[in-house]
Enzyme design. Structure first.
Site, mmCIF file in Angstrom:
data_model
loop_
_atom_site.group_PDB
_atom_site.id
_atom_site.type_symbol
_atom_site.label_atom_id
_atom_site.label_comp_id
_atom_site.label_asym_id
_atom_site.label_seq_id
_atom_site.Cartn_x
_atom_site.Cartn_y
_atom_site.Cartn_z
ATOM 1 C CG HIS A 20 -5.528 -2.885 -0.562
ATOM 2 N ND1 HIS A 20 -4.761 -2.406 -1.602
ATOM 3 C CD2 HIS A 20 -5.153 -2.167 0.539
ATOM 4 C CE1 HIS A 20 -3.959 -1.447 -1.154
ATOM 5 N NE2 HIS A 20 -4.178 -1.285 0.127
ATOM 6 C CG ASP A 50 -1.963 1.090 1.241
ATOM 7 O OD1 ASP A 50 -2.973 1.034 0.516
ATOM 8 O OD2 ASP A 50 -1.722 2.047 2.002
#
Length: 318
Positions: free
Chosen positions: A297, A102
């Site tokens: 994610h 991320d």
């Protein structure tokens, strides 16, 4: 069972940073994203240690036990790269493999780009390297996606952190579920007059990779520092564009690996797939790209075994 230990390290950047670590051997630096902390690497710390590496996961600037300065301008990409390089030096390593997920991925990519002398290899997860654009990014996002795009929403002083801090357990539970492979496939567009949690539904039940104990751990880790430091990273997007002019489209030379889930909303962002397909143009030593099916994610938490296998194969190949 390998033990994860904790301590504070005075980074050569001047920031006293909390780190979780395990093992001995070549250094592997694990950089988390938003809204995470060292805990997101719990599965990798032990696996890397068992394989003969010194795995270190810091709480990055502004996060959890590390905390950080009050000035939003102190969260630029130059500060973040300085923290990573300073940790490598403070931990006694001449070089390290730098792994980022991320927001940690751009820090890892920029560390490899700016200080290749310190980086044996670089691994990005979820966020592919994007070369510096020709215009400030927030302006571009406003024009192409709109005011509701979450990165634009985060520019508001005090608003996003107030939303997240009202009920941290709800924030983590809903955010981690919504962006996972089990969450709804939904663009991160905040409705007019609303907030981020309006687009992150409360799960009927948690996915099997996330427990209430995990949520409670995140809540406890954020209890002192809160969300302002983490959100300040987003408030430096245009500043980062200004500060990185000297590296405009500079290549990333160390050996590289990219890992993502095929249900990661980041890969649905405008031009993200194109950036992924063209990443080798700017990361010429990209060894492998791994896209895990039915994964969202939070790739290293959702699919730890496969991520660990890919990491270890890359590390051994170095």
């Amino acid at each position: 069972m390998t033990e994860i230990t904790h301590r504070f390290v005075d980074s050569q950047s001047g920031l006293r940073m909390h780190v979780a670590e395990a093992g001995e051997g070549p250094l592997v630096l694990l950089l988390h994203g938003f809204p995470e902390c060292w805990y997101s690497w719990r599965h990798q710390l032990t696996a890397l240690a068992d394989a003969g590496f010194h795995a270190v996961a810091p709480d990055q600037r502004g996060y959890a036990r590390t905390g950080g300065p009050a000035d939003p301008a102190s969260y630029s990409i130059l500060h973040l790269v300085g923290d990573a390089v300073g940790l490598i030096e403070a931990l006694g390593g001449e070089r390290a493999v730098v792994v980022g997920h991320d927001w940690g991925a751009p820090v890892a990519w920029h560390t490899a780009q700016m200080r290749p002398d310190k980086v044996r290899g670089v691994v990005g997860m979820s966020v592919p390297h994007r070369p510096r654009g020709s215009r400030p990014p927030v302006q571009t996002m406003r024009e192409t996606i709109g005011e509701g795009f979450y990165m634009v929403y985060y520019q508001q002083p005090g608003v996003p952190e107030a939303e997240f801090e009202r009920d941290p357990a709800e924030t983590f539970r809903r955010t981690l579920y919504a962006a996972s492979g089990q969450g709804p496939a939904q663009a991160p567009i905040v409705p007019a007059g609303g907030g981020m949690l309006d687009i992150t539904p409360e799960p009927a039940e948690l996915p099997d990779w996330l427990s209430e104990d995990d949520v409670a751990t995140y809540v406890a880790e954020y209890a002192e520092s809160g969300f302002t430091g983490p959100v300040n990273w987003y408030r430096n997007l245009d500043r980062n564009w200004e500060l990185t002019a000297a590296w405009h489209r500079a290549p990333i030379s160390p050996p590289a690996l990219f890992i993502a889930g095929d249900r990661d909303a980041v890969l649905a962002f405008p031009n993200a797939r194109r950036a992924l397909d063209r990443m080798v143009d700017f990361v010429p030593n990209l060894r492998t790209t791994v896209v895990l099916p039915d994964c969202g994610h939070w790739v290293q938490q959702e699919r730890p075994a496969e991520v660990n296998d890919a990491l270890l194969a890359f590390l051994r190949d170095l």
